[in-house]
Design a protein around this motif. Structure first.
Motif, short mmCIF file in Angstrom:
data_model
loop_
_atom_site.label_atom_id
_atom_site.label_comp_id
_atom_site.label_asym_id
_atom_site.label_seq_id
_atom_site.Cartn_x
_atom_site.Cartn_y
_atom_site.Cartn_z
N TRP A 104 0.70 -0.39 1.04
CA TRP A 104 1.64 -1.83 1.19
C TRP A 104 3.39 -2.13 0.89
CZ3 TRP A 104 0.52 -3.46 5.50
CH2 TRP A 104 -1.18 -3.87 5.83
N GLY A 105 3.77 -0.09 0.09
CA GLY A 105 5.36 -0.41 0.47
C GLY A 105 5.99 -0.60 -0.54
N GLY A 106 5.52 -1.23 -1.25
CA GLY A 106 6.16 -1.74 -2.86
C GLY A 106 6.06 -3.21 -2.68
N HIS A 107 5.45 -3.90 -2.18
CA HIS A 107 4.95 -5.14 -2.32
C HIS A 107 5.23 -5.97 -3.31
CE1 HIS A 107 4.46 -9.11 0.13
NE2 HIS A 107 3.35 -9.25 -1.04
N ASP A 108 4.39 -5.55 -4.12
CA ASP A 108 4.70 -6.21 -5.83
C ASP A 108 4.94 -5.22 -6.45
OD1 ASP A 108 4.04 -6.57 -7.92
OD2 ASP A 108 1.75 -7.36 -8.21
N PRO A 109 6.50 -5.60 -6.68
CA PRO A 109 7.37 -4.29 -7.23
C PRO A 109 7.00 -3.74 -8.90
CG PRO A 109 8.56 -6.65 -7.33
CD PRO A 109 7.58 -6.52 -6.22
N ARG A 110 6.09 -4.49 -9.14
CA ARG A 110 5.36 -4.44 -10.85
C ARG A 110 4.52 -3.11 -10.51
NH1 ARG A 110 3.03 -9.64 -12.37
NH2 ARG A 110 1.83 -9.70 -9.79
N GLY A 132 8.19 -0.40 6.76
CA GLY A 132 9.05 -1.20 7.51
C GLY A 132 9.20 -2.73 7.06
N GLY A 133 8.54 -3.32 5.85
CA GLY A 133 8.92 -4.27 5.17
C GLY A 133 7.01 -5.23 5.65
N VAL A 134 6.19 -4.94 6.28
CA VAL A 134 5.72 -5.71 6.91
C VAL A 134 4.38 -6.68 5.91
CG1 VAL A 134 5.42 -5.73 8.69
CG2 VAL A 134 3.78 -4.57 7.21
N ARG A 135 3.73 -7.69 5.41
CA ARG A 135 2.66 -8.27 4.46
C ARG A 135 1.76 -7.57 4.91
NH1 ARG A 135 1.17 -12.50 5.23
NH2 ARG A 135 2.28 -13.55 7.78
N PRO A 136 0.98 -7.37 3.26
CA PRO A 136 -0.29 -6.97 3.02
C PRO A 136 -1.15 -7.51 4.21
CG PRO A 136 0.52 -7.08 0.37
CD PRO A 136 1.67 -7.69 1.62
N ARG A 137 -2.41 -6.55 4.95
CA ARG A 137 -3.05 -7.21 5.78
C ARG A 137 -3.10 -7.41 7.53
NH1 ARG A 137 -8.89 -9.27 3.06
NH2 ARG A 137 -9.25 -7.93 5.06
N THR A 138 -1.99 -7.57 7.28
CA THR A 138 -0.95 -8.22 9.21
C THR A 138 -1.11 -6.69 9.46
OG1 THR A 138 1.20 -7.67 8.06
CG2 THR A 138 -0.06 -9.87 7.26
N ARG A 139 -0.94 -6.99 10.83
CA ARG A 139 -0.74 -6.33 12.16
C ARG A 139 0.80 -6.09 12.33
NH1 ARG A 139 -5.98 -4.14 13.54
NH2 ARG A 139 -7.44 -5.04 12.88
N PRO A 140 1.21 -5.29 12.86
CA PRO A 140 2.44 -5.06 13.68
C PRO A 140 2.35 -5.86 15.24
CG PRO A 140 1.30 -2.80 14.25
CD PRO A 140 0.87 -3.47 13.55
N HIS A 141 3.57 -6.62 15.21
CA HIS A 141 3.85 -7.04 16.33
C HIS A 141 5.63 -6.78 16.79
CE1 HIS A 141 3.60 -10.04 19.70
NE2 HIS A 141 4.22 -11.01 18.65
#
Length: 286
Positions: free
Chosen positions: A117-123, A141-150
């Motif tokens: 999920w692309g660095g969602h948690d930078p730690r 693209g900055g989406v939150r984890p476990r969400t589908r694109p819209h």
């Protein structure tokens, strides 16, 4: 040279990463390896089939039941320890975006943190540095984890994927992750439409040209299903076609459900490219 765990892989080596899900609701296997013994049987199978890496995940990527960090750790950390005991030299990856999970699985013996999920948690990159582990830097693209694109849009999805993953990779190195242990992943389907994923496949050579080793996760994904109008259990041929294109463009690691079929495709492409000799070549010589 790509270094994962205690192993080093030359630049002409294409690696198979086998998926092992510790979830009851994964989109492809529908919980077939939810029970720990079944999951361990799956590890034995894929190692025997020639997998170079196993990627263990405790949460499905799609929306669903909320799984907190404690439950994710319960699902994967002890299992990682069992796999490490069984296979001391196997490269073990864990699919997680959470730093606290990453810390526990590295303590248990994981070599690679697959941050889907692309660095969602930078730690998470800090954890990789702390344990001298590798990390996969993905583009979502900055989406939150476990969400589908819209209705997601990009001026240039390939440029976005390159810019974001390279920035994450350089940040990981700046934090102390060994450069030879960092991969980038365009993350087909994640934060993308089918057309975006097809364009990333078509132009993957632009990602490999960055010099960072590229991982692709194509296996039975929705972009294959939508392109061919096929359900999830009939997407293997389309997956292998996409695999061949990515192999021609120089991807290094392939996250897959089907190990044997993927290995054959990679070996064939490798031989066509002149990177691998045929297993035998006697036709017309006897």
């Amino acid at each position: 040279m790509l270094r994962l765990g205690g192993r080093a892989f030359t630049d002409d080596r294409m690696l198979v990463m086998a998926i092992v899900n510790r979830t009851p609701d994964s989109f492809y296997d529908r919980g077939a390896t939810w029970q720990e013994e079944r999951a361990l049987d799956r590890v034995h199978q894929v190692v025997a089939e020639g997998a170079d890496i196993v990627d263990i995940g405790g949460i499905k990527a799609a929306p669903g039941e909320e799984i907190d960090a404690a439950e994710e750790i319960r699902r994967v950390a002890g299992f990682v320890a069992r796999v490490r005991d069984a296979y001391p030299d196997l490269v073990i990856s864990v699919d997680t975006w959470r730093a606290e999970v990453g810390r526990e699985v590295c303590r248990a013996g994981a070599d690679l943190l697959n941050d889907a999920w692309g660095g969602h948690d930078p730690r998470l990159a800090e954890v990789a540095a702390e344990f001298d582990a590798g990390i996969v830097c993905t583009h979502t693209g900055g989406v939150r984890p476990r969400t589908r694109p819209h209705r997601v849009e990009y001026d240039d999805v390939v440029r976005s994927a390159i810019d974001d993953t390279v920035a994450l990779a350089e940040r990981a190195v700046s934090l102390g992750v060994d450069r030879s242990r960092v991969l980038i992943d365009p993350a087909h389907d994640f934060g993308k439409t089918t057309r975006h994923s097809l364009e990333l496949t078509r132009r993957l050579d632009e990602m490999t040209a960055t010099g960072w080793p590229v991982l692709v996760s194509l296996s039975n994904k929705d972009f294959v299903g939508e392109t061919l109008d096929l359900p999830v259990d009939r997407r293997l041929v389309g997956t292998l076609a996409a695999t061949a294109v990515c192999a021609w463009h120089g991807a290094r690691v392939y996250r897959v459900h089907e190990v044997v079929e993927t290995r054959q495709v990679l070996d064939m492409v490798g031989s066509i490219k002149g990177l691998r000799a045929p297993a035998r070549a006697v036709r017309g010589l006897a």
